[in-house]
Design a protein around this motif. Sequence first.
Motif, PDB file in Angstrom:
ATOM      1  N   PHE A  35       2.744 -16.447  67.385  1.00  0.00           N
ATOM      2  CA  PHE A  35       4.152 -16.035  67.440  1.00  0.00           C
ATOM      3  C   PHE A  35       5.086 -17.216  67.173  1.00  0.00           C
ATOM      4  CE2 PHE A  35       2.592 -12.899  70.886  1.00  0.00           C
ATOM      5  CZ  PHE A  35       2.071 -12.052  69.930  1.00  0.00           C
ATOM      6  N   ARG A  36       4.709 -18.382  67.651  1.00  0.00           N
ATOM      7  CA  ARG A  36       5.534 -19.573  67.430  1.00  0.00           C
ATOM      8  C   ARG A  36       5.518 -19.994  65.961  1.00  0.00           C
ATOM      9  NH1 ARG A  36       4.056 -23.648  72.438  1.00  0.00           N
ATOM     10  NH2 ARG A  36       5.075 -22.462  74.100  1.00  0.00           N
ATOM     11  N   GLU A  37       4.367 -19.880  65.328  1.00  0.00           N
ATOM     12  CA  GLU A  37       4.230 -20.308  63.935  1.00  0.00           C
ATOM     13  C   GLU A  37       4.706 -19.252  62.943  1.00  0.00           C
ATOM     14  OE1 GLU A  37       0.325 -21.810  63.008  1.00  0.00           O
ATOM     15  OE2 GLU A  37       0.275 -22.977  64.855  1.00  0.00           O
ATOM     16  N   ASN A  38       4.510 -17.986  63.299  1.00  0.00           N
ATOM     17  CA  ASN A  38       4.838 -16.904  62.378  1.00  0.00           C
ATOM     18  C   ASN A  38       5.383 -15.724  63.188  1.00  0.00           C
ATOM     19  OD1 ASN A  38       4.980 -14.910  60.457  1.00  0.00           O
ATOM     20  ND2 ASN A  38       2.878 -15.111  59.750  1.00  0.00           N
ATOM     21  N   PRO A  39       6.695 -15.675  63.393  1.00  0.00           N
ATOM     22  CA  PRO A  39       7.279 -14.619  64.226  1.00  0.00           C
ATOM     23  C   PRO A  39       7.137 -13.206  63.669  1.00  0.00           C
ATOM     24  CG  PRO A  39       8.849 -16.407  63.858  1.00  0.00           C
ATOM     25  CD  PRO A  39       7.688 -16.646  62.954  1.00  0.00           C
TER      26      PRO A  39
ATOM     27  N   GLU B 285      -2.609 -11.109  58.701  1.00  0.00           N
ATOM     28  CA  GLU B 285      -2.380 -12.470  59.213  1.00  0.00           C
ATOM     29  C   GLU B 285      -2.757 -12.577  60.688  1.00  0.00           C
ATOM     30  OE1 GLU B 285       1.261 -14.187  56.488  1.00  0.00           O
ATOM     31  OE2 GLU B 285       1.734 -12.608  57.952  1.00  0.00           O
ATOM     32  N   ILE B 286      -2.482 -11.538  61.453  1.00  0.00           N
ATOM     33  CA  ILE B 286      -2.868 -11.530  62.870  1.00  0.00           C
ATOM     34  C   ILE B 286      -4.382 -11.604  62.987  1.00  0.00           C
ATOM     35  CG2 ILE B 286      -2.925 -10.157  64.990  1.00  0.00           C
ATOM     36  CD1 ILE B 286      -0.207  -8.927  64.029  1.00  0.00           C
ATOM     37  N   LYS B 287      -5.081 -10.782  62.220  1.00  0.00           N
ATOM     38  CA  LYS B 287      -6.544 -10.778  62.261  1.00  0.00           C
ATOM     39  C   LYS B 287      -7.115 -12.131  61.875  1.00  0.00           C
ATOM     40  CE  LYS B 287      -7.161  -5.862  61.282  1.00  0.00           C
ATOM     41  NZ  LYS B 287      -7.641  -4.880  60.297  1.00  0.00           N
TER      42      LYS B 287
END
Length: 156
Positions: free
Chosen positions: A110-114, A120-122
Motif C-alpha cells: 500500500f505504501r509503494e503502490n496505493p 500486482e497484488i498477487k
Amino acid sequence: MKISMILNGKKTEAEIDADMLLIDFVRSQGCCSVKRGCETSNCGLCTVFLEGKPVLSCSVLAARANGCKVDTLEGLQEEAEEFGSFIAGQGAEQCGFCNPGMIMNAIALFRENPDPSEEEIKEYLAGNLCRCSGYEGQLRGILNFLAWKKQQGGAS
C-alpha cells in the motif's frame, strides 16, 4: 558486539553475538509478531521493515540493522488494525500464523503502490506462505480494503 537501533520507535541497544539473526534479535526484544517459519527465506512470516523496506529478518544479521530503523507489526498497530479487519472479514485469518507477515507485506504494498491491480497484488504477496486459506480470502480482503480507501477519499 554492541548494536543500537530504533525498534518500533524506541532506541534499543544490546550486546549480541556477531552471527545473531535479526529475527532472533527482535523476538528477544519482545516482538513476537515476527515468526520463524521456513528458515529458508521463502515464507514471509519473518517480515520486518528495515529503513521502511520489507526484509526477511531470518536472512539478515542483526548487526546489519545497527544504526537503522526497524519496525515490526507491534510498531505499526494503527495501520495494521485498519487493514487487518478486512482480512478477518473474509475469514482469511483461519489459524492466524501467517497474518503478521501478510499484513506487513500488504502495508508495504500500500505504501509503494496505493492503487495496485489484482495481478500486482498477487505478484507482491507471492512470497507469503499460508497453509490453510488458499489466499483467496486475503486477496478479497485487500481488494475490499482498497475499495474502502477509495470511498474514504484517501490514499493508502
